[in-house]
Design a protein around this motif. Sequence first.
Motif, mmCIF file in Angstrom:
data_model
loop_
_atom_site.group_PDB
_atom_site.id
_atom_site.type_symbol
_atom_site.label_atom_id
_atom_site.label_comp_id
_atom_site.label_asym_id
_atom_site.label_seq_id
_atom_site.Cartn_x
_atom_site.Cartn_y
_atom_site.Cartn_z
ATOM 1 N N ALA A 94 -6.498 -0.130 -5.791
ATOM 2 C CA ALA A 94 -6.397 0.761 -4.606
ATOM 3 C C ALA A 94 -7.570 1.427 -4.830
ATOM 4 C CB ALA A 94 -5.040 1.010 -4.674
ATOM 5 N N VAL A 113 1.128 -0.959 -0.018
ATOM 6 C CA VAL A 113 0.388 0.091 -0.289
ATOM 7 C C VAL A 113 0.851 1.300 -0.065
ATOM 8 C CG1 VAL A 113 -0.362 0.557 2.673
ATOM 9 C CG2 VAL A 113 -2.156 1.213 0.858
ATOM 10 N N LEU A 171 -5.957 -1.085 -0.208
ATOM 11 C CA LEU A 171 -5.947 -2.065 -0.937
ATOM 12 C C LEU A 171 -7.293 -3.117 -1.121
ATOM 13 C CD1 LEU A 171 -2.701 -3.087 -0.347
ATOM 14 C CD2 LEU A 171 -3.459 -1.811 -2.484
ATOM 15 N N VAL A 203 1.329 1.753 -3.444
ATOM 16 C CA VAL A 203 -0.084 2.704 -4.411
ATOM 17 C C VAL A 203 0.630 3.852 -3.772
ATOM 18 C CG1 VAL A 203 -1.869 2.804 -4.439
ATOM 19 C CG2 VAL A 203 -1.203 0.387 -4.187
#
Length: 283
Positions: free
Chosen positions: A111, A4, A106, A7
């Motif tokens: 995402a 994450v 997520l 992302v």
Amino acid sequence: MGDVRKVVEAQLAAWSAGDPAAVAATVASYADPDSGGVLSGDGLAGYAARVLGRFAGQRFLVERMVGGEDEVAVFWTLRAGHRGAYLGMPATNGTVTVSGTDLVTLGHDGAHVRRSYDRLALAEALGYAARFVPAADETRQYGMSARVPTGRTERPGALVLTWLEIRDDAEAADVDLLSVEIVKSLRASRGFLGAATFDAGDRKFTLSAFDRPESLRAVHARPHQRAMRRFFRSGLCTRVHTSVWYPASARDYARCPSCAAVVATGEGAACACGWTPEDAATL
């Protein structure tokens, strides 16, 4: 938190790079206070392009990131150049700073980003003070107003009323910029006494006062001509009204600060204690 975090880094880097396609490619969905709902794909790319047109050169400073492997809250501060109209506010061409939070989750499809920031704080950072009014009630439409004083207090010999019907906030900001240029040119005119501008519903009004009808020539200066060309040739606004008004009668009254008597203004007018309305101008 590794996946994450990547992302988050990719998403903020896409905004900072000014790349709408990358913004859309890094997430499955996105929403913020201005997006009008959850966006993805081409819809998100189009929205990102509009945001980046308004706020260019975005730079995010991540202050804190809290969460686990599948969900984090990212606390950030953004600096960007204000290059386009936002919520009806014309571009300042300055730099604005605002803080906010991204909740990044997520899922099996990618995402999902839910961005939060204070639009009121952002408006104040752009130099605007918020005033809250209803949009409309059963009998009235509401809006905002402003006054352009010149210090001259004589009665007008002519009034010019104009209004323009606008489509959206971007067009409203465009009209505001044109209005500022027109008023600047009028202030240079010897016959200009002042003006008031006000918005109501989807219309923007201007009421200008002049000392005598002959002074109305000042209205046709170049800024006004440019505005009219924008309407007739470039598609600015959906309707325009313009008219000239001459006073059939005019009366002014003032209240004495000592005895509270009402006095009609004019040469020689005074209350019982000797106060005249002209004295108020010297207070």
